[in-house]
Design an enzyme around this catalytic site. Structure first.
Site, mmCIF file in Angstrom:
data_model
loop_
_atom_site.group_PDB
_atom_site.id
_atom_site.type_symbol
_atom_site.label_atom_id
_atom_site.label_comp_id
_atom_site.label_asym_id
_atom_site.label_seq_id
_atom_site.Cartn_x
_atom_site.Cartn_y
_atom_site.Cartn_z
ATOM 1 N N GLY A 251 0.820 -1.213 0.000
ATOM 2 C CA GLY A 251 0.000 0.000 0.000
ATOM 3 C C GLY A 251 0.848 1.255 0.000
ATOM 4 O O GLY A 251 0.629 2.169 -0.767
ATOM 5 N N PHE A 252 1.818 1.322 0.926
ATOM 6 C CA PHE A 252 2.734 2.460 1.047
ATOM 7 C C PHE A 252 1.986 3.783 1.185
ATOM 8 O O PHE A 252 2.484 4.831 0.794
ATOM 9 C CB PHE A 252 3.703 2.508 -0.135
ATOM 10 C CG PHE A 252 4.428 1.218 -0.363
ATOM 11 C CD1 PHE A 252 5.251 0.674 0.607
ATOM 12 C CD2 PHE A 252 4.267 0.525 -1.551
ATOM 13 C CE1 PHE A 252 5.901 -0.527 0.403
ATOM 14 C CE2 PHE A 252 4.917 -0.685 -1.758
ATOM 15 C CZ PHE A 252 5.736 -1.211 -0.781
ATOM 16 N N GLY B 51 0.362 0.942 13.140
ATOM 17 C CA GLY B 51 -0.466 -0.248 13.141
ATOM 18 C C GLY B 51 -0.270 -1.135 14.349
ATOM 19 O O GLY B 51 -1.180 -1.301 15.174
ATOM 20 N N ARG C 205 10.706 -2.037 21.717
ATOM 21 C CA ARG C 205 10.808 -3.493 21.727
ATOM 22 C C ARG C 205 10.430 -4.047 20.359
ATOM 23 O O ARG C 205 9.378 -3.705 19.807
ATOM 24 C CB ARG C 205 9.882 -4.064 22.792
ATOM 25 C CG ARG C 205 9.985 -5.576 22.948
ATOM 26 C CD ARG C 205 9.001 -6.071 23.996
ATOM 27 N NE ARG C 205 9.157 -7.483 24.266
ATOM 28 C CZ ARG C 205 8.368 -8.174 25.085
ATOM 29 N NH1 ARG C 205 7.378 -7.554 25.714
ATOM 30 N NH2 ARG C 205 8.562 -9.454 25.283
ATOM 31 N N PRO D 103 11.761 -10.203 15.285
ATOM 32 C CA PRO D 103 12.967 -9.771 14.579
ATOM 33 C C PRO D 103 12.972 -10.138 13.096
ATOM 34 O O PRO D 103 13.535 -9.407 12.284
ATOM 35 C CB PRO D 103 14.091 -10.500 15.327
ATOM 36 C CG PRO D 103 13.533 -10.766 16.688
ATOM 37 C CD PRO D 103 12.072 -11.020 16.478
ATOM 38 N N THR E 137 10.334 -10.358 10.868
ATOM 39 C CA THR E 137 9.535 -9.436 10.066
ATOM 40 C C THR E 137 10.025 -7.995 10.224
ATOM 41 O O THR E 137 9.946 -7.203 9.281
ATOM 42 C CB THR E 137 8.051 -9.537 10.445
ATOM 43 O OG1 THR E 137 7.890 -9.287 11.849
ATOM 44 C CG2 THR E 137 7.503 -10.923 10.125
ATOM 45 N N GLN F 49 11.084 -5.397 7.238
ATOM 46 C CA GLN F 49 10.521 -4.069 7.059
ATOM 47 C C GLN F 49 11.596 -2.993 6.966
ATOM 48 O O GLN F 49 11.533 -2.101 6.121
ATOM 49 C CB GLN F 49 9.577 -3.755 8.212
ATOM 50 C CG GLN F 49 8.205 -4.373 8.059
ATOM 51 C CD GLN F 49 7.498 -3.849 6.829
ATOM 52 O OE1 GLN F 49 7.080 -2.695 6.782
ATOM 53 N NE2 GLN F 49 7.387 -4.678 5.822
ATOM 54 N N LYS G 273 7.616 0.569 19.064
ATOM 55 C CA LYS G 273 7.432 1.714 18.185
ATOM 56 C C LYS G 273 7.282 1.190 16.751
ATOM 57 O O LYS G 273 7.733 0.101 16.433
ATOM 58 C CB LYS G 273 8.640 2.661 18.249
ATOM 59 C CG LYS G 273 8.915 3.252 19.619
ATOM 60 C CD LYS G 273 10.177 4.108 19.593
ATOM 61 C CE LYS G 273 10.498 4.700 20.965
ATOM 62 N NZ LYS G 273 11.748 5.496 20.965
ATOM 63 N N GLU H 145 8.108 2.811 8.384
ATOM 64 C CA GLU H 145 8.570 3.970 7.630
ATOM 65 C C GLU H 145 9.937 4.481 8.073
ATOM 66 O O GLU H 145 10.588 5.238 7.343
ATOM 67 C CB GLU H 145 7.522 5.081 7.729
ATOM 68 C CG GLU H 145 6.315 4.779 6.871
ATOM 69 C CD GLU H 145 5.034 5.430 7.350
ATOM 70 O OE1 GLU H 145 4.459 6.205 6.582
ATOM 71 O OE2 GLU H 145 4.604 5.148 8.476
#
Length: 705
Positions: free
Chosen positions: A226-227, A496, A577, A581, A583, A587, A650, A654
């Protein structure tokens, strides 16, 4: 939480069992194809549908005269076919509905549209008298802020940098094009939609059609990227709903790659001027960051381009301004790290230029200007480990002993260099609801209107639920992607997991407490608890919550052709936290690859004759390919922050893109002595700089001094 769990939906995806929006088996569906404006501004005078309607299989031709009236909206882009007025080339002015995709496309080409054409203006130019400073920009941030006396501080500063940087329009170019199936059942609408926020899309579409809450249901089990472009409904989604209403049957709409370049969002171009005043020891005395960008005449969308400058570095005197020009162009909107990605390219390039002027290591310069509180708000930081990221990243990258002089490292025809940039992204959290259910067979079902757009959110949320329930992951079934599950924000703004995870955690803890009260006895109908985090968020203490990082780049530049190759990227991040790790690393590396693409390739070429984009496909709009991505490493600190959410996490989706382009541009300067201030860093720009000699810079505005 914290384990490298493989994706819980992985098997579905690799076997093709995972359903995306266009693939749902909806019976008796028709197909709609948009007719797009061929003029940049004007009025539709006539729509001749005779030839189209004569084709076998054509059910209807729709235009502004024969579709249902939508309610007024604060997003005029969604007022599809509500007016004959044309605001940009590529706007939907009619549509054909037919029994096959091919017939709809053929018939759309047969529709003849006549226009009264008006003069248009599609070029972003500084000095345009219509430019204005918006009161607020995307995210609700103020359009302008000022503290101290910036003019006097710059006049008194021993060292002043004054430079202009530009970034071009960019497109989200999602792997899955925008697609929707719309199904009406009386006054209830179901949308199978490629979507980043099912609940928010349902609410927006219900408002458009004047329907009560809950009358629109959005289904988005899987979304192929989606971005930002799928965070709110776009014209193809509204078209599908209008067409299905008009013909009384389900309608499918799938945008082609070419159509996406005008019908869905893109990143605005920016023209940014930065002025930095500093003492000889590197301490900043003044910062002035001005950003000009564009939007359409329909919507005054303005990105938060200068907001990072409000939080990054200490300086007593500070001025930050957004300026906006509304032109006859398609409407820009969110693209991964809107505002922060282009804004930090300018700021972190300017910091590198200042370091060169001062003869100071760029890492030391950044650490010398570390603030004790948020410079923009005065709030304390919930956590801020930028300095630790710079230090640890430098150690892992091998920064020590770096010769700062540009253009000295040569390997045959190649010049080599390294660069660094800091990155920042706000740690946002929005209210969410979730339900947790104990099933009679010993399993658990958790439901939340989250969306997994390829980030691994489904897996991470399953981990959160399993931890709170105190059970193995295989006993938890996580249902997402349905607006009917209640309020939840979109998968955007890197909010999210922090938002959804809080609601899942709260619901599971409530269910665990209830199970304890009944000694674990689950009745035949099951037990269910629902949680809402709105009051929890209201009760949070006031902190400046951000994630930080440091980006390092190593490049080679062909001294003859100007070709740039990025040999190595290394990012060091502090993002609370890390829930998964596996996924998370994916990202962060993905964001860094997009930053590399931003630095070297991505550039929508605006056609001034029409205001749309000449390179509207992936053959001519270049993005990074495997050969461009040689070695990308993402690492993170163990960061504990108790002022975030129950997980202490967090967002990271992005953070990875922010700062990457600046690190690469700074490395190109270190390799060649050529300062390219205008993205992308093309061979033509580098070669021109090499021909002009060391320290040449190319900028729309004043060069550094």
């Amino acid at each position: 939480m914290g384990a490298e769990v493989t994706r819980v939906e992985g098997r579905e995806k690799v076997t093709g069992a995972a359903l995306y929006a266009y693939e749902y088996p909806v019976p008796d569906a028709l197909y709609a194809w948009p007719v797009q404006s061929t003029v940049p501004r004007g009025t539709v005078r006539a729509v001749d549908a005779v030839a189209a309607l004569s084709l076998p299989g054509v059910v209807a031709v729709l235009d502004s005269r024969n579709v249902v009236r939508l309610r007024p909206t604060d997003t005029p882009e969604l007022a599809v076919l509500q007016s004959p007025e044309v605001a940009y080339r590529g706007q939907i002015v009619a549509a054909v509905v037919a029994d096959t995709f091919e017939t709809a496309r053929q018939a759309a080409a047969a529709v003849r549209v006549e226009y009264d054409v008006d003069d248009h203006d599609s070029e972003l130019m500084d000095g345009d008298p219509r430019i204005f400073v918006p009161e607020t920009v995307n995210g609700g941030y103020p359009g302008h802020t000022e503290t101290g006396d910036v003019d006097a501080a710059l006049a008194a500063a021993p060292v002043v940098l004054d430079a202009t940087y530009t970034t071009p329009p960019e497109h989200t170019a999602t792997m899955e094009p925008h697609a929707t199936i719309a199904v009406w059942d009386g006054d209830t609408l179901t949308l199978y939609n490629g979507d980043q926020g099912p609940w928010m899309t349902a609410a927006r579409v219900a408002e458009l059609f004047g329907l009560p809450e809950g009358a629109v249901r959005v289904v988005a089990d899987h979304t192929g990227g989606g971005f930002g472009s799928k965070a709110i409904p776009r014209p193809p989604t509204v078209l599908a709903a209008l067409a299905a209403r008009a013909v009384g049957r389900p309608v499918k709409v799938a945008a082609t790659r070419q159509q996406m370049f005008t019908m869905v969002s893109y990143r605005t171009p920016t023209l940014q001027r930065i002025r930095l005043g500093a003492e000889r020891d590197g301490r900043l005395t003044a910062i002035w960051h001005d950003a000009l960008q564009q939007s359409s005449t329909l919507t005054p969308y303005c990105e938060q381009t200068v907001t990072c400058t409000r939080v990054m570095y200490a300086a007593r005197h500070r001025r930050t301004t957004h300026r906006l020009a509304q032109l006859d162009v398609p409407t820009p909107s969110w693209m991964r790290a809107p505002g922060e990605a282009p804004g930090m390219f300018a700021l972190e390039s300017a910091m590198d230029e200042l370091a060169v002027e001062l003869g100071m290591d760029p890492i030391e310069l950044r650490m010398a200007n570390e603030p004790s509180v948020d410079p923009g708000t005065g709030q304390p930081f919930s956590s801020r480990n930028l300095v630790a990221c710079l230090r640890e990243g430098a150690a892992r990258f091998g920064w020590a002993g770096r010769d700062p002089a540009p253009g000295r490292r040569r390997e045959g025809q190649w010049l080599a260099g390294t660069g660094v940039a800091a990155c920042n992204y706000p740690a946002l959290t929005w209210p969410s609801t979730a339900t947790a259910r104990a099933e009679p067979g010993g399993g658990f079902t958790v439901r939340i209107a989250a969306a997994d757009i390829g980030t691994g959110a489904r897996t991470a949320l399953t981990q959160v639920a399993a931890d709170e329930l105190g059970v193995e992951i295989d006993r938890v079934t996580l249902d997402i992607g349905r607006s009917a599950y209640g309020q939840a924000p979109w998968a955007g703004g890197s909010m999210g997991l922090s938002s959804w995870g809080w609601a899942v955690s709260k619901a599971c803890r409530a269910l665990t407490k209830r199970l304890d009260e009944v000694s674990g006895a689950v009745p035949p109908g099951g037990l269910e608890e629902r949680a809402d985090t709105a009051e929890d968020l209201e009760a949070r203490r006031a902190f400046s919550r951000h994630a930080y990082g440091a980006q390092f780049a190593e490049v080679r530049v062909d001294a003859v052709t100007g070709q740039v190759r990025v040999d190595r990227l290394l990012g060091m991040f502090a993002a609370g936290r890390v829930i998964n790790p596996r996924t998370a690393g994916s990202q962060l590396r993905g964001g860094m690859c997009m930053g590399l693409s931003m630095a070297l390739h991505e550039n929508l070429e605006t056609d001034p004759r029409f205001g749309d984009f000449a390179n509207h496909d992936l053959a001519t709009y270049h993005i990074a390919a495997n050969a461009d991505v040689r070695d990308v490493q993402a690492h993170w600190l163990e960061e504990n922050d108790d002022e975030l959410n129950p997980m202490g996490s967090k967002g990271i989706g992005e953070l990875g893109i922010v700062g990457t382009a600046a690190a690469i541009a700074n490395a190109v300067y270190h390799a060649t002595g050529v300062r390219v201030r205008d993205l992308p860093i093309t061979v033509e720009r580098v070669r021109a700089g090499l021909s002009a000699g060391p320290s040449a810079g190319f900028s729309v505005g004043p060069s550094a001094r």
